[in-house]
Design a protein around this motif. Structure first.
Motif, PDB file in Angstrom:
ATOM      1  N   LEU C  55      26.811 -20.176  -1.074  1.00 40.39           N
ATOM      2  CA  LEU C  55      25.985 -19.911  -2.242  1.00 40.39           C
ATOM      3  C   LEU C  55      24.532 -19.734  -1.839  1.00 40.39           C
ATOM      4  CD1 LEU C  55      27.982 -22.073  -4.583  1.00 40.39           C
ATOM      5  CD2 LEU C  55      26.785 -20.064  -5.457  1.00 40.39           C
ATOM      6  N   GLN C  56      24.027 -18.564  -2.192  1.00 34.25           N
ATOM      7  CA  GLN C  56      22.634 -18.237  -1.932  1.00 34.25           C
ATOM      8  C   GLN C  56      21.901 -18.292  -3.268  1.00 34.25           C
ATOM      9  OE1 GLN C  56      21.820 -14.052  -1.484  1.00 34.25           O
ATOM     10  NE2 GLN C  56      20.499 -14.365   0.279  1.00 34.25           N
ATOM     11  N   HIS C  57      20.604 -18.562  -3.245  1.00 32.58           N
ATOM     12  CA  HIS C  57      19.855 -18.464  -4.504  1.00 32.58           C
ATOM     13  C   HIS C  57      18.433 -18.033  -4.205  1.00 32.58           C
ATOM     14  CE1 HIS C  57      17.268 -22.247  -5.102  1.00 32.58           C
ATOM     15  NE2 HIS C  57      17.660 -22.282  -3.864  1.00 32.58           N
ATOM     16  N   PHE C 127      21.914 -16.932  -8.570  1.00 32.98           N
ATOM     17  CA  PHE C 127      22.810 -17.426  -7.523  1.00 32.98           C
ATOM     18  C   PHE C 127      23.741 -16.280  -7.113  1.00 32.98           C
ATOM     19  CE2 PHE C 127      22.019 -21.295 -10.062  1.00 32.98           C
ATOM     20  CZ  PHE C 127      21.647 -22.200  -9.079  1.00 32.98           C
ATOM     21  N   TRP C 128      24.071 -16.243  -5.839  1.00 33.21           N
ATOM     22  CA  TRP C 128      25.041 -15.253  -5.352  1.00 33.21           C
ATOM     23  C   TRP C 128      26.038 -15.948  -4.457  1.00 33.21           C
ATOM     24  CZ3 TRP C 128      19.794 -14.460  -5.697  1.00 33.21           C
ATOM     25  CH2 TRP C 128      19.392 -13.483  -6.624  1.00 33.21           C
ATOM     26  N   LYS C 129      27.302 -15.575  -4.637  1.00 27.94           N
ATOM     27  CA  LYS C 129      28.402 -16.254  -3.976  1.00 27.94           C
ATOM     28  C   LYS C 129      29.063 -15.320  -2.968  1.00 27.94           C
ATOM     29  CE  LYS C 129      30.633 -19.041  -7.224  1.00 27.94           C
ATOM     30  NZ  LYS C 129      31.291 -18.829  -8.521  1.00 27.94           N
ATOM     31  N   LYS C 130      29.281 -15.846  -1.787  1.00 25.04           N
ATOM     32  CA  LYS C 130      29.970 -15.084  -0.753  1.00 25.04           C
ATOM     33  C   LYS C 130      31.203 -15.873  -0.360  1.00 25.04           C
ATOM     34  CE  LYS C 130      27.814 -14.694   3.188  1.00 25.04           C
ATOM     35  NZ  LYS C 130      26.832 -14.230   4.205  1.00 25.04           N
TER      36      LYS C 130
END
Lengths: 83, 166, 166, 83
Positions: C55-57, C127-130
């Motif tokens: 999780l990036q934010h 938020f971005w999920k990989k």
């Protein structure tokens, strides 16, 4: 001989949460029973006849014309207020 | 996949119940806890402070009705675990009264099922509440709003499975 | 009456957050926890098992957006405490991702505000999920269902205060 | 000199999450900046022009005709996927 249970405010009005009752032969339905119990006093008669009061026989909700049997457990239930 | 229903005098522990639901590896867990408020809306206008609340129930019948309500929720929504704990006996302001917790793959099912369970519990399960405030005892009346909350589920079809991620 | 918003790598503890909300003596507390599912719906058809989720934010902006979402919830519903915790970094299946917890006098407000917060968080917070599954990394796409879930709040007025007991 | 941030898949395509960029004078709006950055390669050009990509200047969402200033932080944001 049947076991009669009064819950919530009905217990206070009936003066007991539980009663053993022997019923005359012509008292057949739970509605008959309600009228019989109401002969004990006007307050209880009124409370048992409130439209929102429900009745259970052996822990199943039934209609007022339900015919109970000897040894049954009949419970008078005012509107529930849990949660 | 299991259901836990318990009516008890003892307090309950949110973390314990949550951890039990986590074991199935759900994507979402919703918990609802009802607590005794210090504010006595139910008693009299003027709102005396609540000293204690006494919860009565119909042993056996209550558990049976709660099981029926959970079955109905499981028919409507695709949920994994369901926990319903309800306390009886005498409670003080701030005490926990009821816990409903639901795990599911997706959040919408968990939210709706939990909300439904509470609405049906409040209008169908055989519990009765007595308030003791300022030395006076009185049985609580069912709220019209609770009836309305429960009736909104009667018109609707099974909701929920719109595929939201969690 | 307070709001707690935190974006963190560390895990969180449901009981701790619940206990903090209990202090205000609310009638109802709803918690939502989102967890990493072992099932990889987001990645590819055929659903390889998820190894990890990253999780990036956008530090700073995320917290600001979450604060705006909480403000909007407070305008719509009469709630007491609001907690939003979201993890970033690398997570494994079964790990907790997000906690939203709301306390209120009545249950309807707590349910609706929690559900609203999750819907808006999923569609508005940065938020971005990989997903890392079977050695392959891929960024998750936003679900149409999440957009739909968020949009249902746009038509509606502030709901909730129908006076249900808890 | 401005700071440009690429989030989510945009960072992978841009090859970095952060770039310092000095912009020619005629590049005034964030849309101009997007086109300038797209000159680096077709994949990035395509990704930045996806209809769902949003842009923030100094952590505020802005429209594509927003005029940025020197020292600003410009972030390109693909659709969010938290929760």
């Amino acid at each position: 001989m049947i076991k009669v249970l009064f819950f919530g405010r009905l217990g206070d009005i009936a003066g007991a949460e539980e009663r053993k009752v022997s019923v005359p032969e012509q008292v057949r339905t739970v509605d008959d029973l309600r009228q019989l119990l109401g002969e004990d006093g006007e307050a209880l008669a009124k409370a048992l006849n409130e439209p929102q009061v429900m009745v259970a026989v052996n822990q199943d909700l039934v209609e007022w014309d339900h015919v109970f049997e000897d040894e049954d457990e009949v419970a008078f239930l005012p509107p529930v207020t849990g949660g | 996949m299991d259901t836990l229903i318990r009516v008890q005098e003892a307090d309950f522990d949110l973390q314990t119940e949550y951890d039990r639901l986590r074991v199935d590896n759900p994507g979402a867990i919703v918990t609802f806890t009802g607590l005794v408020r210090d504010f006595n809306r139910d008693h009299v206008a003027g709102s005396a402070s609540v000293d204690t609340l006494t919860l009565q129930h119909y042993p056996g019948m209550t558990e049976k009705l709660l099981a029926e309500i959970v079955d109905e929720a499981r028919e409507r929504w695709s949920v994994i675990g369901v926990t319903v704990l309800h306390r009886v006996g005498t409670l003080a302001p701030g005490d926990q009264i009821v816990l409903v917790a639901v795990s599911a793959a997706h959040r919408q099912e968990a939210f709706e099922a939990t909300s439904f369970l509470m609405d049906y519990l409040k209008t169908r399960a055989t519990f009765w509440k007595k308030v003791n405030a300022g030395g006076e005892e009185s049985w609580v009346d069912m709220h019209q709003a609770d009836r309305a909350a429960a009736s909104r589920w009667e018109a609707s079809e099974a909701g929920g499975d719109d595929g939201a991620d969690i």
